[in-house]
Design an enzyme around this catalytic site. Structure first.
Site, short mmCIF file in Angstrom:
data_model
loop_
_atom_site.label_atom_id
_atom_site.label_comp_id
_atom_site.label_asym_id
_atom_site.label_seq_id
_atom_site.Cartn_x
_atom_site.Cartn_y
_atom_site.Cartn_z
N HIS A 100 5.14 4.35 12.68
CA HIS A 100 5.44 4.45 11.17
C HIS A 100 6.15 5.54 10.69
O HIS A 100 6.23 6.87 10.48
CB HIS A 100 3.80 4.83 10.66
CG HIS A 100 3.69 4.85 9.31
ND1 HIS A 100 3.09 3.71 8.47
CD2 HIS A 100 4.11 5.61 8.23
CE1 HIS A 100 2.97 3.70 7.28
NE2 HIS A 100 3.73 5.33 7.07
N ASN A 153 9.08 4.00 3.39
CA ASN A 153 9.00 3.50 4.82
C ASN A 153 10.47 2.88 5.00
O ASN A 153 10.98 2.28 4.36
CB ASN A 153 7.97 2.41 5.06
CG ASN A 153 6.53 2.99 4.60
OD1 ASN A 153 6.09 2.99 3.75
ND2 ASN A 153 5.92 3.62 5.79
N ARG A 157 0.66 -1.17 0.17
CA ARG A 157 -0.06 -0.05 0.14
C ARG A 157 0.97 1.18 -0.02
O ARG A 157 1.05 1.89 -0.98
CB ARG A 157 -1.26 0.03 1.23
CG ARG A 157 -2.13 0.88 1.11
CD ARG A 157 -1.65 2.14 1.44
NE ARG A 157 -1.17 2.47 2.76
CZ ARG A 157 -0.41 3.72 3.32
NH1 ARG A 157 -0.53 4.70 2.54
NH2 ARG A 157 -0.15 3.31 4.46
N ASP A 158 1.54 1.39 1.09
CA ASP A 158 2.23 2.81 1.27
C ASP A 158 3.53 2.78 0.21
O ASP A 158 3.89 3.76 -0.56
CB ASP A 158 2.85 2.72 2.65
CG ASP A 158 3.18 4.55 3.20
OD1 ASP A 158 3.18 5.16 2.37
OD2 ASP A 158 3.37 4.71 4.28
N CYS A 180 4.60 9.03 -0.06
CA CYS A 180 3.22 9.57 0.15
C CYS A 180 2.95 10.53 -1.19
O CYS A 180 4.04 11.49 -1.29
CB CYS A 180 2.68 10.05 1.15
SG CYS A 180 1.00 10.94 1.28
N HIS A 232 9.11 7.16 7.84
CA HIS A 232 9.70 7.10 6.77
C HIS A 232 11.20 7.32 6.92
O HIS A 232 11.67 7.71 7.97
CB HIS A 232 8.94 8.04 5.66
CG HIS A 232 7.77 7.39 5.33
ND1 HIS A 232 7.23 7.02 4.13
CD2 HIS A 232 6.32 7.52 5.83
CE1 HIS A 232 6.04 6.85 4.01
NE2 HIS A 232 5.38 6.94 5.06
P1 HMG Z 1 -13.37 13.87 -2.27
O1 HMG Z 1 -13.06 14.45 -3.64
O2 HMG Z 1 -13.19 15.17 -1.21
O3 HMG Z 1 -14.89 13.23 -2.04
O4 HMG Z 1 -12.28 13.15 -2.03
P2 HMG Z 1 -16.18 13.59 -2.33
O5 HMG Z 1 -16.91 13.11 -1.23
O6 HMG Z 1 -16.20 15.32 -2.56
O7 HMG Z 1 -16.57 13.00 -3.70
C1 HMG Z 1 -16.10 13.46 -4.91
C2 HMG Z 1 -15.89 12.16 -5.80
O8 HMG Z 1 -15.17 11.14 -5.50
C3 HMG Z 1 -17.57 11.39 -5.87
O9 HMG Z 1 -17.50 10.82 -7.08
C4 HMG Z 1 -17.22 10.34 -5.04
O10 HMG Z 1 -18.23 9.11 -5.30
C5 HMG Z 1 -15.62 9.73 -5.08
P3 HMG Z 1 -18.45 11.74 -8.50
O11 HMG Z 1 -19.64 11.66 -7.70
O12 HMG Z 1 -17.86 12.84 -8.46
O13 HMG Z 1 -18.18 10.77 -9.75
N1 HMG Z 1 -15.27 9.22 -3.78
C6 HMG Z 1 -14.76 8.13 -3.89
N2 HMG Z 1 -14.33 7.34 -5.00
C7 HMG Z 1 -13.50 5.96 -4.60
N3 HMG Z 1 -13.22 5.61 -3.40
C8 HMG Z 1 -13.66 6.75 -2.32
C9 HMG Z 1 -14.17 7.74 -2.75
N4 HMG Z 1 -14.60 8.81 -1.88
C10 HMG Z 1 -15.27 9.62 -2.71
N5 HMG Z 1 -13.31 6.41 -1.04
C11 HMG Z 1 -10.68 11.22 -0.94
C12 HMG Z 1 -11.89 12.47 -0.72
C13 HMG Z 1 -10.16 10.97 0.62
C14 HMG Z 1 -11.52 10.02 -1.60
C15 HMG Z 1 -9.64 11.80 -1.77
O14 HMG Z 1 -9.19 13.29 -1.34
C16 HMG Z 1 -8.58 10.80 -2.00
O15 HMG Z 1 -9.05 9.81 -2.51
N6 HMG Z 1 -7.37 11.18 -1.55
C17 HMG Z 1 -6.25 10.24 -1.68
C18 HMG Z 1 -5.68 10.12 -0.24
C19 HMG Z 1 -4.42 9.04 -0.17
O16 HMG Z 1 -4.82 8.00 -0.73
N7 HMG Z 1 -3.23 9.46 0.13
C20 HMG Z 1 -2.23 8.54 0.33
C21 HMG Z 1 -2.42 7.71 1.50
S1 HMG Z 1 -2.24 8.42 3.04
C22 HMG Z 1 -0.60 8.13 3.37
O17 HMG Z 1 0.13 7.42 2.49
C23 HMG Z 1 -0.01 8.40 4.95
C24 HMG Z 1 0.17 7.21 5.92
O18 HMG Z 1 1.17 6.34 5.26
C25 HMG Z 1 0.78 7.57 7.43
C26 HMG Z 1 2.12 8.37 6.97
O19 HMG Z 1 2.93 7.99 6.30
O20 HMG Z 1 2.09 9.59 7.93
C27 HMG Z 1 -1.22 6.46 5.93
MG MG Z 2 3.33 6.58 5.17
#
Ligand code: HMG
Ligand code: MG
Length: 304
Positions: A210, A252, A13-14, A243, A212
């Site tokens: 966690h 990581n 995933r990450d 990320c 990096h």
């Molecule tokens: P949004 O655009 O604010 O959502 O996305 P919305 O509610 O306004 O909906 C807009 C559209 O998105 C709609 O579709 C929804 O159906 C769709 P439309 O009606 O326009 O056709 N939608 C979705 N589709 C699929 N799956 C969903 C979903 N939700 C809404 N879950 C959202 C908000 C969070 C979904 C968006 O901003 C997003 O996908 N962001 C990506 C975030 C991400 O993956 N970041 C990387 C992971 S985090 C990380 O790596 C850190 C971590 O490792 C810890 C660390 O290292 O610190 C965990």
């Molecule tokens: Mg991370």
């Protein structure tokens, strides 16, 4: 204090979410199989986020059902988990039999907005019904708190924001909070302050590390955590990852580096290093690049 340590493998995933190349489903399955062979039991393999935002995770539902169907044996303690940002993601996770999910927010506003398109406060409002629904399905929910040290947009994170975030996620019902040094900027001296304060205020069995590895400090930070009683660590095979919303942050801490470090520590993690290196070898050959791990470089060389 327990001598048993849990390693949560987040490479699929990450790690893969930040690789320019999108790995084929069959290669992801093969990687999971090799990781399981080494003794790893907790793997975060999927992310039910917007596929236009993170295309590398677009096959999450298919991967999850194939992994559950073909790689788990009955009675297996193995757990495959997935990130879910909202109820839409949770429903997708439920429909393909995910055994555990993780919500994710941040200790800083700037990152939270760019990453999940809402404020920190709004993220908790979104999580409340999500956790309620997960409870109905008896689905364990982990919580991630990003930017415990620095935020790419807001700079240094105040410690009180980290304490607040941990408290909120635990109060919502997360069984564990994973503390993200998202940028990999934290030094062991600072880790001692942050992790020490959290260990004073919370039960360390509910906290995970966690880190990096951007600035080469991650192993030293994990060592600080171990000394303070933390017993859960996230890592990624070959040091994959980063990320997409934290530019410049690298992967990581590498699972093989963590396992190597633990040798001789008296702490048991149940992972066999030589077998694990088959997974390092496989993913580096597939992505045609050198491992980002010291142990990988020392033991299996470079492919790039
Ligand atoms: P949004 O655009 O604010 O959502 O996305 P919305 O509610 O306004 O909906 C807009 C559209 O998105 C709609 O579709 C929804 O159906 C769709 P439309 O009606 O326009 O056709 N939608 C979705 N589709 C699929 N799956 C969903 C979903 N939700 C809404 N879950 C959202 C908000 C969070 C979904 C968006 O901003 C997003 O996908 N962001 C990506 C975030 C991400 O993956 N970041 C990387 C992971 S985090 C990380 O790596 C850190 C971590 O490792 C810890 C660390 O290292 O610190 C965990
Ligand atoms: Mg991370």
């Amino acid at each position: 204090m327990t001598d048993r340590l849990r390693i949560v493998e987040v490479g699929l995933r990450d790690g893969l979410q930040n690789e320019p190349q999108i790995l084929a489903l069959t290669d992801k399955l093969r990687l999971i199989e090799l990781l399981l062979n080494s003794g790893l039991q907790e793997l975060e393999i999927a992310s039910f986020v917007r596929p236009d935002r993170v295309p590398q995770m677009a096959d999450s539902a298919q991967l999850m059902s194939r992994a559950q169907g073909t790689l788990r044996r009955p009675g297996d303690p193995v757990r495959f988990s997935a990130l879910v940002p909202n109820l839409i993601g949770l429903e997708q996770a439920l429909s393909c039999g995910t055994q555990q999910v993780a919500v994710f927010t941040a200790a800083s506003e700037g990152f939270c907005q760019r990453n999940i398109n809402c404020s920190v406060e709004q993220s908790y409002e979104r999580f409340a019904p999500l956790l309620e629904r997960a409870r109905q399905h008896e689905l364990p929910v982990r919580g991630y708190l990003s930017c415990i040290h620095r935020c790419p947009y807001d700079g240094r994170t105040p410690l009180r924001a980290v304490v607040d975030g941990v408290q909120r996620l635990l109060e919502l019902g997360c069984f564990e909070v994973s503390l993200g040094d998202t940028l990999g900027t934290c030094t062991p001296f600072e880790a001692k302050v942050i992790l020490g304060e959290l260990a004073r205020q919370f039960d360390t069995t509910k906290l995970a590390l966690h880190f990096h590895a951007t600035y080469g400090q991650a192993l030293a930070n994990l060592h600080v955590g171990l000394e303070l009683g933390y017993r859960v660590m996230d890592s990624a095979i070959a040091g994959l990852g980063g990320c997409p919303y934290a530019k410049g942050a690298s992967g990581n801490v590498a699972t093989e580096d963590v396992v190597y470090m633990l040798n001789g520590s008296g702490l048991e993690c149940g992972i066999e290093l030589d077998t694990l290196l088959h997974a390092t070898d496989f993913i580096c050959r597939t992505l045609q690049r050198a491992p980002h791990s010291a142990v990988g470089k020392a033991r299996i060389g470079a492919y790039a």
